[in-house]
Design a protein around this motif. Structure first.
Motif, mmCIF file in Angstrom:
data_model
loop_
_atom_site.group_PDB
_atom_site.id
_atom_site.type_symbol
_atom_site.label_atom_id
_atom_site.label_comp_id
_atom_site.label_asym_id
_atom_site.label_seq_id
_atom_site.Cartn_x
_atom_site.Cartn_y
_atom_site.Cartn_z
ATOM 1 N N HIS A 128 0.854 -1.180 0.000
ATOM 2 C CA HIS A 128 0.000 0.000 0.000
ATOM 3 C C HIS A 128 0.893 1.234 0.000
ATOM 4 C CE1 HIS A 128 0.784 -0.932 4.256
ATOM 5 N NE2 HIS A 128 0.964 0.370 4.325
ATOM 6 N N HIS B 293 1.650 5.550 1.066
ATOM 7 C CA HIS B 293 1.426 6.690 1.954
ATOM 8 C C HIS B 293 1.913 7.960 1.262
ATOM 9 C CE1 HIS B 293 0.649 4.186 5.554
ATOM 10 N NE2 HIS B 293 1.555 3.368 5.033
ATOM 11 N N GLU C 35 6.192 8.121 5.215
ATOM 12 C CA GLU C 35 6.058 8.090 6.675
ATOM 13 C C GLU C 35 7.433 8.178 7.321
ATOM 14 O OE1 GLU C 35 3.298 4.684 7.520
ATOM 15 O OE2 GLU C 35 2.042 6.442 7.969
ATOM 16 N N HIS D 289 4.728 0.374 1.174
ATOM 17 C CA HIS D 289 4.978 -0.628 2.212
ATOM 18 C C HIS D 289 4.543 -1.999 1.716
ATOM 19 C CE1 HIS D 289 4.805 2.593 5.626
ATOM 20 N NE2 HIS D 289 5.980 2.520 5.046
ATOM 21 N N THR E 272 1.954 1.359 11.340
ATOM 22 C CA THR E 272 1.850 2.827 11.388
ATOM 23 C C THR E 272 0.402 3.294 11.357
ATOM 24 O OG1 THR E 272 1.986 3.132 8.990
ATOM 25 C CG2 THR E 272 4.067 3.043 10.195
HETATM 26 ZN ZN LIG Z 1 2.001 1.537 5.586
#
Ligand SMILES: [Zn+2]
Length: 267
Positions: free
Chosen positions: A131, A133, A137, A150, A222
């Motif tokens: 996925h 972000h 992050e 990730h 996260t």
């Molecule tokens: Zn993630």
């Protein structure tokens, strides 16, 4: 906190994007709607990346999410300081696999039909999903990338390992990413199947057998419940997509990054 983190990210993007307003205002707002009210979204209490249900509040929203507030090994963190890069091989055997892209209201997630295998200290972890972000992050010496991917893995014992790969803006279109970016599910609850296998090694620009600078540390999920015991490997070398491709990815993701967490006594 979020605004200050966005500044370096926005400065990486061309004025054409900024002219239309902020990245978040342009997005299709996956974080704007309560995910728990959306068809196909995971059940459970609602959380968000901003406002009253934002990261500072996650640990108080549900008793099972206390680690978000009190955990001592939380993710993401700033890299390149206390947690230094080291040279090593990312022992992942990537396979091509059909997948389903799903907009879960927080991110776009690709459920993988066939698992790639990441081996850490002799333990094999099978990939489940990846996925995105926005912005990244993890940060490197305080600097965020525009996005981070990730790839989430699980061992036979149920332990988690995540491979993090930064995404930056480069001069060229990235053909491997184009296949995904052209068909992103824009609305929370939507899914898009990819029946033809997607080559993860090409997507992530794997260099099998080559030494890479990697950051390895013990952290957490996260997103709530922020569970700890996650083995993190973050590759220093980013992949690059074009400005247009990043623009399309960000339009769907909206702001979707937890701020960096204290390192405490981790090395
Ligand atoms: Zn993630």
């Amino acid at each position: 906190m979020r605004r200050s983190l966005l500044v370096p990210v926005l400065s990486l993007l061309a004025p054409a994007l900024l002219a239309g307003g902020s990245l978040v205002a342009q997005s299709h707002g996956p974080t704007a709607k309560p995910a728990s009210n959306v068809k196909g979204a995971p059940a459970g209490p609602h959380w968000a990346y901003e406002g009253a249900e934002g990261p500072h509040a996650w640990g108080r929203i549900d008793a099972a999410w206390r680690a978000c507030s009190v955990g001592r090994e939380q993710s993401p963190i700033d890299l390149g300081g206390t947690v230094m890069a080291r040279q090593g091989r990312i022992a992942e055997r990537f396979v091509s696999t059909p997948l389903v892209l799903f907009n879960n209201g927080h991110t776009v997630q690709a459920a993988l039909e066939k698992a790639s295998t990441l081996t850490i200290d002799g333990t094999p972890y099978a990939s489940l999903q990846f996925h995105f972000h926005h912005p990244s992050e993890h940060t490197v010496r305080g600097k965020a990338y525009p996005a981070e991917l990730h790839l989430v893995h699980k061992s036979a014992k149920g332990e988690l390992a995540v491979l993090g790969i930064f995404i930056e803006i480069g001069a060229r279109e990235n053909p491997a990413f184009e296949a995904l970016i052209a068909k992103l599910p824009h609305t929370s609850g939507d899914s898009v199947p990819f029946k033809a296998p997607v080559d993860l090694a090409a997507l992530l620009e794997d260099r099998p057998g080559a030494d890479e600078a990697v950051y390895a540390y013990h952290g957490s999920l996260t997103t709530p419940p922020c569970s700890e015991g996650v083995r993190w490997t973050v590759r220093e070398r980013p992949v690059a997509v074009s400005f247009r491709q990043m623009q399309r990815l960000v339009a769907v993701l909206g702001e979707s990054a937890r701020p960096v967490q204290p390192v405490f006594d981790r090395r």
